[in-house]
Design a protein around this motif. Structure first.
Motif: not given
Length: 555
Positions: A504-516
């Motif tokens: 049940g896990g996943a990872r994402a890289d290279r995400i800019a800081p902000g509101e999502y």
């Protein structure tokens, strides 16, 4: 042309990093190991194994393995499987994927070179510790099927092609996403694990012109026959489809009726009219390259190639209204024109281009070795790439792209950085307008966080294997929500899809800081109906870990 660093993959969903087990999560302390035997009692080496887990009324692949020379395999924790007598933890048959307790199914898929063996599966419950599971293979056989085909217009079926896709009845293999689209016409879908496919023309029976015998079909649990008449080539060719269970080897029959749509054209409907013309352009290298031309109208022509100088001629057409589409790898989007054909008709097109250059502002972000690439939204092929040599503000590239009017994407590929204004998928959209002779695209680099880790559990603490998430901006969420509630087609471009692993896990890289917003699909398999929407505030420089719980049963 430079390529992105191999250790940085653009728009990739990564397995979740090993993190502390959240409170209430089932400990992934299970393993399964054993031997696969051939029908004659000898070990079966090189067999592909798929271990699938049952969760939320769905089977999802948890791990894969390939048997050793002695037929052995092992999936799970190293310290558990290593206790087996004679087991070598460095062996290729070991897959170190942590497994949580639950209901599993081990599926053995022979490779195309092992067609003498049939698909075999074993179902069991995994609890704490090791389970030993030995599997005996069966012999594989071919069979036949009979298709009765007729046309609703009364004409005899002609130029019949049958594509059969045989599935062995297993549930493992490449996961089908809730967001997968149907493959484009003329593009063969990717084979999933456990599938075999073949396309062949078939001839009618000598006595019954509506009877067609399809030979050499795998004796599998689900064989789908897709039938196409190749003398029809409209936008939606008349096809028929039927699925049969051929696992018992008994000759099965099916009936299909073609229903050509209004406006469908037959390729044997030929006339004496001709359409011809010249493609001119302003590409600086004076080379147009291969241009494909397709026609939709009274006489269908799926594809015609223009000559290297841009001239073309298509003959044998019936008079009437046509839609002509010009496709070229240099065009940002295909060019479409409507024309009425009568006798000798001329259709010339002019392709204008804009000289586009890029100006990268680094803002102090270390971009040494980064790859800046650009491409078309409609054609994912990246036609421009440049590797940064040094990190200096105001860096510009002497290389220029000659682009036709349309919408394009730019992406900065390097760990720890992205472009300001890019979506969660890391791509920045920009537009080349009609009539522009030159355009400079200013791109601004921003540092990203240390990575986003998501884990979704059910009420019993089991990871939601087979779940999916989408990371979207707040602005994208407002649009997506309006499109979903109004019944429109949802535009997911610019968002990032995360597929949950077997825990049940996943990872994402290279995400800019902000509101999502994080949209989560667990129970639901409808892309327009997510189970949960969570607001995320991602701060600069942090590692973001989130755990969510969604019940298996409807509340």
């Amino acid at each position: 042309m430079p390529r992105p660093p191999e250790n940085v993959a653009a728009n990739e969903t990564l397995p979740a990093e090993p993190i502390d087990i959240p409170q209430g999560m089932l400990e992934p302390n299970c393993a399964v190991a054993g031997i696969v035997w051939s029908p004659d009692g000898a070990p079966a080496p090189g067999m592909q194994l798929s271990l699938v887990i049952h969760h939320g009324e769905r089977w999802t692949e948890a791990a894969r393995a390939v048997t050793e020379a002695d037929g052995r395999f092992g999936i799970g924790k190293l310290d558990i499987i290593g206790k087996l007598d004679g087991w070598n933890n460095d062996a290729t048959g070991f897959t170190p994927v942590p497994l949580q307790p639950g209901r599993y199914r081990l599926e053995v898929r022979p490779t195309p070179a092992q067609l003498k063996y049939a698909f075999t599966a074993s179902e069991f419950e995994l609890v704490e510790g090791l389970r030993e599971e030995n599997i005996q293979l069966r012999d594989y056989r071919n069979t036949e099927a009979v298709l009765y085909i007729q046309n609703s217009d009364g004409k005899a079926p002609r130029q019949i092609h049958v594509t059969w896709t045989a599935r062995d009845g297993g549930f493992g293999g490449a996961e089908i996403s809730r967001f997968d689209e149907e493959p484009a016409k003329g593009v063969n879908p990717t084979l999933r694990l456990g599938e075999r496919r073949n396309t062949k023309p078939v001839r009618p029976d000598n006595i019954d012109p509506n009877k067609f015998l399809v030979k050499d079909v795998p004796q599998m649990a689900a064989v789908t026959f897709t039938v196409t008449q190749s003398n029809y080539t409209p936008s939606d060719p008349p096809t028929g489809e039927v699925t049969l269970d051929l696992s018992d080897g008994v000759l099965k029959e099916a009936r299909l009726t073609f229903e050509p749509r209004s406006g469908d054209a037959r390729t044997d409907n030929k006339g004496s009219s001709i359409i011809s013309g010249q493609i001119t352009h302003t590409f600086p290298d004076e080379t147009l390259g291969a241009t494909r031309i397709s026609l939709a109208g009274p006489t269908a022509r799926p594809q015609h190639m223009a000559k290297p100088d841009g001239s073309y001629e298509i003959s044998g057409l019936l008079d009437g209204d046509y839609t002509v589409t010009f496709t070229n790898s240099k065009f940002g989007t295909p060019i479409e024109r409507k024309v009425s054909v009568f006798g000798q008709t001329t259709l010339d097109i002019f392709v204008s281009t804009t000289a586009v250059s890029f100006n990268l502002i680094t803002n102090g972000v270390d971009l040494v070795g980064a790859v800046l690439q650009a491409g078309s939204v409609s054609n994912p092929r990246m036609f421009y790439q440049a590797v940064t040599a040094e990190a200096l503000n105001g860096m510009s590239y002497p290389d220029r792209c000659s682009l036709t009017p349309g919408t394009y994407i730019a992406e900065l590929v390097i760990a720890g950085a992205t472009l300001k204004g890019a979506g969660p998928d890391g791509k920045l959209r920009f537009t080349v307008a009609e009539g522009m002779s030159a355009l400079t695209v200013d791109l601004e680099a921003v540092a990203t966080g240390a990575g986003l880790n998501v884990r979704v559990l059910d009420e019993d603490g089991q990871g939601w294997a087979g779940g999916e998430c989408r990371l979207v901006t707040r602005e994208q969420f407002q649009r997506i929500e309006n499109e979903a509630t109004s019944g429109k087609t949802v535009d997911w471009s610019g968002t990032k899809l995360l597929r949950l692993d077997n825990l049940g896990g996943a990872r994402a890289d290279r995400i800019a800081p902000g509101e999502y917003m994080l949209l989560i699909w667990a129970r639901s398999h409808d892309p327009k109906k997510w189970d949960r929407a969570e607001a995320l505030s991602l701060q600069s420089g942090a590692k973001w870990n989130f755990t969510f719980r969604i019940n298996v049963k409807q509340e």
